[in-house]
Structures are given as C-alpha cells and as structure tokens.
Design a protein around this motif. Sequence first.
Motif, PDB file in Angstrom:
ATOM      1  N   ALA A  23       3.501  -3.153  -7.346  1.00  0.00           N
ATOM      2  CA  ALA A  23       2.975  -3.262  -5.960  1.00  0.00           C
ATOM      3  C   ALA A  23       2.977  -2.021  -5.070  1.00  0.00           C
ATOM      4  CB  ALA A  23       3.291  -4.557  -5.442  1.00  0.00           C
ATOM      5  N   ALA A  24       4.143  -1.437  -5.019  1.00  0.00           N
ATOM      6  CA  ALA A  24       4.491  -0.294  -4.124  1.00  0.00           C
ATOM      7  C   ALA A  24       3.751   0.934  -4.658  1.00  0.00           C
ATOM      8  CB  ALA A  24       5.930   0.002  -4.201  1.00  0.00           C
ATOM      9  N   GLY A  25       3.406   1.122  -5.869  1.00  0.00           N
ATOM     10  CA  GLY A  25       2.547   2.248  -6.627  1.00  0.00           C
ATOM     11  C   GLY A  25       1.128   1.938  -6.344  1.00  0.00           C
ATOM     12  N   GLN A  26       0.890   0.724  -6.472  1.00  0.00           N
ATOM     13  CA  GLN A  26      -0.656   0.357  -6.286  1.00  0.00           C
ATOM     14  C   GLN A  26      -0.999   0.846  -4.879  1.00  0.00           C
ATOM     15  OE1 GLN A  26      -3.084  -0.332  -8.323  1.00  0.00           O
ATOM     16  NE2 GLN A  26      -4.497  -0.086  -6.663  1.00  0.00           N
ATOM     17  N   ALA A  27      -0.074   0.561  -3.705  1.00  0.00           N
ATOM     18  CA  ALA A  27      -0.325   0.612  -2.337  1.00  0.00           C
ATOM     19  C   ALA A  27      -0.316   2.210  -2.075  1.00  0.00           C
ATOM     20  CB  ALA A  27       0.753   0.003  -1.712  1.00  0.00           C
ATOM     21  N   ALA A  28       0.676   2.900  -2.713  1.00  0.00           N
ATOM     22  CA  ALA A  28       0.639   4.430  -2.597  1.00  0.00           C
ATOM     23  C   ALA A  28      -0.629   4.934  -3.195  1.00  0.00           C
ATOM     24  CB  ALA A  28       1.895   4.732  -3.197  1.00  0.00           C
ATOM     25  N   LEU A  29      -1.044   4.187  -4.297  1.00  0.00           N
ATOM     26  CA  LEU A  29      -2.193   4.948  -4.822  1.00  0.00           C
ATOM     27  C   LEU A  29      -3.336   4.550  -4.300  1.00  0.00           C
ATOM     28  CD1 LEU A  29      -3.697   6.208  -7.607  1.00  0.00           C
ATOM     29  CD2 LEU A  29      -3.697   3.845  -8.548  1.00  0.00           C
ATOM     30  N   THR A  30      -3.642   3.455  -3.616  1.00  0.00           N
ATOM     31  CA  THR A  30      -4.639   3.091  -2.904  1.00  0.00           C
ATOM     32  C   THR A  30      -4.950   3.931  -1.398  1.00  0.00           C
ATOM     33  OG1 THR A  30      -4.709   0.837  -3.660  1.00  0.00           O
ATOM     34  CG2 THR A  30      -5.809   1.370  -1.353  1.00  0.00           C
ATOM     35  N   SER A  31      -3.609   4.147  -0.891  1.00  0.00           N
ATOM     36  CA  SER A  31      -3.542   4.990   0.152  1.00  0.00           C
ATOM     37  C   SER A  31      -3.962   6.598  -0.014  1.00  0.00           C
ATOM     38  CB  SER A  31      -2.287   5.059   0.972  1.00  0.00           C
ATOM     39  OG  SER A  31      -2.198   5.931   2.029  1.00  0.00           O
ATOM     40  N   ALA A  32      -3.552   7.075  -1.196  1.00  0.00           N
ATOM     41  CA  ALA A  32      -3.772   8.239  -1.671  1.00  0.00           C
ATOM     42  C   ALA A  32      -5.253   8.352  -1.932  1.00  0.00           C
ATOM     43  CB  ALA A  32      -2.836   8.790  -2.914  1.00  0.00           C
ATOM     44  N   GLN A  33      -5.772   7.525  -2.714  1.00  0.00           N
ATOM     45  CA  GLN A  33      -7.524   7.577  -3.193  1.00  0.00           C
ATOM     46  C   GLN A  33      -8.207   7.473  -1.648  1.00  0.00           C
ATOM     47  OE1 GLN A  33      -7.611   4.194  -5.401  1.00  0.00           O
ATOM     48  NE2 GLN A  33      -7.741   5.322  -7.313  1.00  0.00           N
ATOM     49  N   TYR A  85     -11.077  13.555  12.060  1.00  0.00           N
ATOM     50  CA  TYR A  85     -10.854  13.436  10.750  1.00  0.00           C
ATOM     51  C   TYR A  85      -9.204  12.872  11.030  1.00  0.00           C
ATOM     52  CZ  TYR A  85      -8.129  15.299   6.593  1.00  0.00           C
ATOM     53  OH  TYR A  85      -7.471  15.206   5.676  1.00  0.00           O
ATOM     54  N   GLN A  86      -8.647  13.571  12.023  1.00  0.00           N
ATOM     55  CA  GLN A  86      -7.081  13.213  11.967  1.00  0.00           C
ATOM     56  C   GLN A  86      -7.019  11.819  12.466  1.00  0.00           C
ATOM     57  OE1 GLN A  86      -5.842  15.983  15.203  1.00  0.00           O
ATOM     58  NE2 GLN A  86      -4.972  17.355  13.632  1.00  0.00           N
ATOM     59  N   SER A  87      -7.689  11.209  13.241  1.00  0.00           N
ATOM     60  CA  SER A  87      -8.015   9.690  13.488  1.00  0.00           C
ATOM     61  C   SER A  87      -8.021   8.803  12.300  1.00  0.00           C
ATOM     62  CB  SER A  87      -8.823   9.403  14.718  1.00  0.00           C
ATOM     63  OG  SER A  87      -8.799   8.229  14.838  1.00  0.00           O
ATOM     64  N   GLN A  88      -8.927   9.165  11.419  1.00  0.00           N
ATOM     65  CA  GLN A  88      -9.081   8.380  10.238  1.00  0.00           C
ATOM     66  C   GLN A  88      -7.956   8.648   9.402  1.00  0.00           C
ATOM     67  OE1 GLN A  88     -12.603   9.983   8.548  1.00  0.00           O
ATOM     68  NE2 GLN A  88     -14.196   9.021  10.280  1.00  0.00           N
ATOM     69  N   LEU A  89      -6.968   9.828   9.479  1.00  0.00           N
ATOM     70  CA  LEU A  89      -6.211  10.045   8.172  1.00  0.00           C
ATOM     71  C   LEU A  89      -4.920   9.329   8.877  1.00  0.00           C
ATOM     72  CD1 LEU A  89      -4.860  11.734   5.846  1.00  0.00           C
ATOM     73  CD2 LEU A  89      -4.373  13.454   7.645  1.00  0.00           C
ATOM     74  N   PHE A  90      -4.821   9.198  10.114  1.00  0.00           N
ATOM     75  CA  PHE A  90      -3.695   8.393  10.758  1.00  0.00           C
ATOM     76  C   PHE A  90      -3.817   7.027  10.396  1.00  0.00           C
ATOM     77  CE2 PHE A  90      -3.277  12.057  13.976  1.00  0.00           C
ATOM     78  CZ  PHE A  90      -2.298  12.569  13.125  1.00  0.00           C
ATOM     79  N   GLN A  91      -4.999   6.559  10.419  1.00  0.00           N
ATOM     80  CA  GLN A  91      -5.363   5.102  10.033  1.00  0.00           C
ATOM     81  C   GLN A  91      -5.008   4.878   8.637  1.00  0.00           C
ATOM     82  OE1 GLN A  91      -9.653   4.452  11.470  1.00  0.00           O
ATOM     83  NE2 GLN A  91      -8.878   4.400  13.508  1.00  0.00           N
ATOM     84  N   ALA A  92      -5.429   5.789   7.723  1.00  0.00           N
ATOM     85  CA  ALA A  92      -5.266   5.538   6.326  1.00  0.00           C
ATOM     86  C   ALA A  92      -3.645   5.509   5.983  1.00  0.00           C
ATOM     87  CB  ALA A  92      -5.932   6.437   5.642  1.00  0.00           C
ATOM     88  N   LEU A  93      -2.885   6.523   6.682  1.00  0.00           N
ATOM     89  CA  LEU A  93      -1.463   6.139   6.466  1.00  0.00           C
ATOM     90  C   LEU A  93      -0.718   5.227   7.154  1.00  0.00           C
ATOM     91  CD1 LEU A  93      -0.927  10.236   7.317  1.00  0.00           C
ATOM     92  CD2 LEU A  93      -0.584   9.027   5.108  1.00  0.00           C
ATOM     93  N   ALA A  94      -1.266   4.689   8.356  1.00  0.00           N
ATOM     94  CA  ALA A  94      -0.647   3.462   8.864  1.00  0.00           C
ATOM     95  C   ALA A  94      -0.990   2.255   8.010  1.00  0.00           C
ATOM     96  CB  ALA A  94      -1.301   3.093  10.329  1.00  0.00           C
ATOM     97  N   SER A  95      -1.888   2.307   7.387  1.00  0.00           N
ATOM     98  CA  SER A  95      -2.305   1.029   6.544  1.00  0.00           C
ATOM     99  C   SER A  95      -1.459   0.971   5.569  1.00  0.00           C
ATOM    100  CB  SER A  95      -3.812   1.138   6.273  1.00  0.00           C
ATOM    101  OG  SER A  95      -4.051   0.225   5.370  1.00  0.00           O
ATOM    102  N   GLY A  96      -1.328   2.066   4.834  1.00  0.00           N
ATOM    103  CA  GLY A  96      -0.442   2.365   3.669  1.00  0.00           C
ATOM    104  C   GLY A  96       1.194   1.977   4.000  1.00  0.00           C
ATOM    105  N   ASN A  97       1.707   2.567   5.252  1.00  0.00           N
ATOM    106  CA  ASN A  97       2.685   2.212   5.612  1.00  0.00           C
ATOM    107  C   ASN A  97       2.958   0.686   5.871  1.00  0.00           C
ATOM    108  OD1 ASN A  97       5.397   2.688   6.775  1.00  0.00           O
ATOM    109  ND2 ASN A  97       4.496   2.343   8.862  1.00  0.00           N
TER     110      ASN A  97
END
Length: 187
Positions: A23-33, A85-97
């Motif tokens: 599950a942790a790997g999948q969350a990291a993979l989803t965030s990276a994708q 772009y930064q805003s979208q990136l921060f949202q993706a990182l926060a979601s993965g976090n």
Amino acid sequence: MSKNPFDLNAMANQTKAMKAAQAAGQAALTSAQEIAQLNQRAAQELSSRMQAKVAELMKTQDPKSAFDYVHAEVLQDAAKEVAEYQSQLFQALASGNKELAKIAETMIKESQHDLIHFVNEATQNSPAGAEPYTSIFKTSFNNALQNFDQIRAAMTDSFSNFEKSMEHMNQFSVGQKNSSTQKPKKK
C-alpha cells in the motif's frame, strides 16, 4: 507437543506487513505518476507557448517594442505558469503525504494490537509462581506501548509539519502569482 505462542500469528503478521508495504509503495507510485504527468503536461504547454511567443516576437521590427513585449507578456506569463505548476505539484505531494500518513497510522495501530494480543496470550498461560516475571513482562510491555504512542505522535508531527511546509510554499507561490499579474502603474 505444545504450541509455541510466538509462532501462532507469524504468517498473518507477515501478510499484514506485506500488504502495508504494498500500500505504501502504491501510494508512492501513484504520487510519482501524478507528478510525472504534471511535468509532461507542463513541458508540452511550455513548448507550444514558447513557439507562439517566438513567432509573435519575430513579427516585431522595433527592438524596443520587442523588449517591451518580452518584459510585459512573456515573463509575466512564465511567472504565472510556474506558480500554477508549483501549486499543482504541492497538491500532488500533499495528497501522497496524506495517503502515507493513513498507511503509517494503520500499521502502528495493528502493531500495537498485535503486541497487546501477544502479551495477553503469554501472560494467560504463565505457570503458577511466575507472577514476579509476569509483572516485569507487563511493565516492559507498558513501556513498549508508550513507545508506540511516541512513535505515533512523532509520525503525526512529521506529516503535519510536511503539510504545513507545503501550504506555506503554496501560499508563497500564489502570492508570487498574484504579484506578477498586477500590471505596474505608468507614471
């Protein structure tokens, strides 16, 4: 032949650990994708916009108007795009976090539950006269539970601090975007 309480739940615990790691790997993979898709989309948009801007710039004959165009249009648009772009990136990182925080919390709760179950099993079957040893064992167990609580608190603080950092960066990015959209006043 008696059963050893240490081996009763070994396979179940290993399965839980594997599922949590997956599950942790999948969350990291989803965030990276998601971040890779953001990067690809930003690169494509930047390329097409730059081609259009260069074509527009090539039409100008006067160097001063070309400079004014670059300063007024190109740089401000680039600043807006970077902020978005930064805003979208921060949202993706926060979601993965948040997803990783949920997984970590679940793992800690399950480990704590397993430890409680193990201690109950071990002390239930203790022989007569082993009360002092059982007491020492339970004291050690209570210390281990306190460590679980400290780990949980540290993990919660870590994820919370990361999220606050992301929010501050996003607010800074939005502030930069807003300041770049304001046109300077002519005197």
